[in-house]
Write an enzyme that holds these catalytic residues in place. Structure first.
Site, PDB file in Angstrom:
ATOM      1  N   PRO A   9       0.795  -1.233   0.000  1.00 41.18           N
ATOM      2  CA  PRO A   9       0.000   0.000   0.000  1.00 41.18           C
ATOM      3  C   PRO A   9       0.828   1.285   0.000  1.00 41.18           C
ATOM      4  CG  PRO A   9      -0.125  -1.137   2.123  1.00 41.18           C
ATOM      5  CD  PRO A   9       0.521  -2.083   1.166  1.00 41.18           C
ATOM      6  N   ASN A  10       0.337   2.232  -0.790  1.00 38.03           N
ATOM      7  CA  ASN A  10       0.880   3.595  -0.884  1.00 38.03           C
ATOM      8  C   ASN A  10       2.197   3.709  -1.654  1.00 38.03           C
ATOM      9  OD1 ASN A  10      -1.256   4.796   0.773  1.00 38.03           O
ATOM     10  ND2 ASN A  10      -0.308   3.673   2.449  1.00 38.03           N
ATOM     11  N   ARG A  17       4.057  11.128  -1.755  1.00 40.49           N
ATOM     12  CA  ARG A  17       3.995  10.855  -0.308  1.00 40.49           C
ATOM     13  C   ARG A  17       5.337  11.161   0.360  1.00 40.49           C
ATOM     14  NH1 ARG A  17       4.730   4.438   1.103  1.00 40.49           N
ATOM     15  NH2 ARG A  17       4.031   5.186   3.130  1.00 40.49           N
ATOM     16  N   TYR A  22      10.726   9.313   1.524  1.00 41.42           N
ATOM     17  CA  TYR A  22      10.772   8.351   0.420  1.00 41.42           C
ATOM     18  C   TYR A  22      11.414   8.884  -0.854  1.00 41.42           C
ATOM     19  CZ  TYR A  22       7.681   5.775   3.502  1.00 41.42           C
ATOM     20  OH  TYR A  22       7.163   5.118   4.597  1.00 41.42           O
ATOM     21  N   ASN A  73       8.209  -5.417  -1.317  1.00 39.99           N
ATOM     22  CA  ASN A  73       8.119  -4.327  -0.348  1.00 39.99           C
ATOM     23  C   ASN A  73       6.665  -4.329   0.131  1.00 39.99           C
ATOM     24  OD1 ASN A  73       7.948  -2.047   1.159  1.00 39.99           O
ATOM     25  ND2 ASN A  73       8.892  -0.680  -0.361  1.00 39.99           N
ATOM     26  N   ALA A  76       3.309  -0.952   4.601  1.00 39.74           N
ATOM     27  CA  ALA A  76       2.795  -1.012   5.984  1.00 39.74           C
ATOM     28  C   ALA A  76       2.452  -2.437   6.410  1.00 39.74           C
ATOM     29  CB  ALA A  76       1.574  -0.104   6.118  1.00 39.74           C
ATOM     30  N   GLU A  97      13.346  -8.881   0.685  1.00 44.30           N
ATOM     31  CA  GLU A  97      12.503  -7.781   1.168  1.00 44.30           C
ATOM     32  C   GLU A  97      13.224  -6.453   0.899  1.00 44.30           C
ATOM     33  OE1 GLU A  97      12.446  -7.877   5.425  1.00 44.30           O
ATOM     34  OE2 GLU A  97      10.667  -6.612   5.585  1.00 44.30           O
ATOM     35  N   HIS A  99      12.941  -2.161   1.521  1.00 40.75           N
ATOM     36  CA  HIS A  99      12.313  -0.948   2.058  1.00 40.75           C
ATOM     37  C   HIS A  99      13.079   0.250   1.532  1.00 40.75           C
ATOM     38  CE1 HIS A  99       9.614  -3.206   4.490  1.00 40.75           C
ATOM     39  NE2 HIS A  99      10.644  -3.939   4.899  1.00 40.75           N
ATOM     40  N   ARG A 106      13.525   4.638  12.145  1.00 47.61           N
ATOM     41  CA  ARG A 106      12.209   5.293  12.259  1.00 47.61           C
ATOM     42  C   ARG A 106      11.469   4.787  13.510  1.00 47.61           C
ATOM     43  NH1 ARG A 106       9.302   4.979   6.633  1.00 47.61           N
ATOM     44  NH2 ARG A 106       7.992   6.527   7.676  1.00 47.61           N
TER      45      ARG A 106
HETATM   46  C1  DQA Z   1       8.305   1.173   3.561  1.00 44.42           C
HETATM   47  C2  DQA Z   1       8.440   1.351   5.063  1.00 44.42           C
HETATM   48  C3  DQA Z   1       7.125   1.047   5.772  1.00 44.42           C
HETATM   49  O1  DQA Z   1       7.277   1.215   7.177  1.00 44.42           O
HETATM   50  C4  DQA Z   1       6.031   1.970   5.287  1.00 44.42           C
HETATM   51  O2  DQA Z   1       4.796   1.634   5.889  1.00 44.42           O
HETATM   52  C5  DQA Z   1       5.921   2.029   3.810  1.00 44.42           C
HETATM   53  C6  DQA Z   1       7.135   1.967   2.995  1.00 44.42           C
HETATM   54  C7  DQA Z   1       9.558   1.581   2.791  1.00 44.42           C
HETATM   55  O3  DQA Z   1       9.667   1.229   1.624  1.00 44.42           O
HETATM   56  O4  DQA Z   1      10.417   2.276   3.340  1.00 44.42           O
HETATM   57  O5  DQA Z   1       4.837   2.211   3.267  1.00 44.42           O
HETATM   58  O6  DQA Z   1       8.084  -0.212   3.291  1.00 44.42           O
END
Ligand code: DQA
Length: 143
Positions: A9-10, A17, A22, A73, A76, A97, A99, A106
């Site tokens: 998501p997102n 965002r 990011y 990835n 959340a 994985e 990020h 964080r």
């Molecule tokens: C994320 C880190 C997560 O904590 C966050 O909820 C994201 C993006 C990252 O790519 O840094 O949506 O996965």
């Protein structure tokens, strides 16, 4: 080699965002990076992004027998989803994985990763290049 890149998501809101966290590169930039990496490395790469946990579980299940590696990835859902962890375990496809941000520096809730319990490697805080690094890792190890 067939690699599936999954974004949670997102991630489709990249560039809009929280650019301080990011970066300013967009989701379209990420798709372009994946395409370039596929061409340069001679790989077949497909990308799936969803804001819905069940859709991500369905996509992981559908990858069984079709993909040799997964780059994920979970965004959340990283910090909440046992369902995504169980789907990765079910198909048993090598996974890395990613990020974009450095989750370790964080909030403490971002330091728990369920998917990470399955993935053989985690790349964090490298921006979009983390996806390329994950793909190269899978290529080097599995071809
Ligand atoms: C994320 C880190 C997560 O904590 C966050 O909820 C994201 C993006 C990252 O790519 O840094 O949506 O996965």
């Amino acid at each position: 080699m067939n690699i599936l890149v999954i974004n949670g998501p997102n991630i489709n809101m990249l560039g809009i965002r929280e650019p301080v966290i990011y970066g300013k590169q967009t989701f379209a930039d990420l798709l372009a990076l994946l395409e370039t990496t596929a061409q340069e490395e001679g790989l077949h790469i497909e990308q799936f992004q969803s804001n819905h946990e069940g859709a991500i579980v369905d996509t992981i299940q559908a990858a069984y027998g079709k993909f040799d590696g997964i780059v994920i990835n979970p965004a959340a859902y990283t910090h909440t989803s046992v369902a995504i962890l169980d789907a990765l375990k079910a198909v048993s496809i090598p996974a890395v994985e990613v990020h974009i941000s450095d989750v370790d520096s964080r909030e403490t809730f971002r330091q728990i990763s369920y998917a990470g319990l399955y993935c053989e490697k985690t790349i964090k805080g490298q921006g979009l290049d983390g996806y390329r690094q994950a793909i190269l890792y899978l290529k080097q190890k599995y071809t």
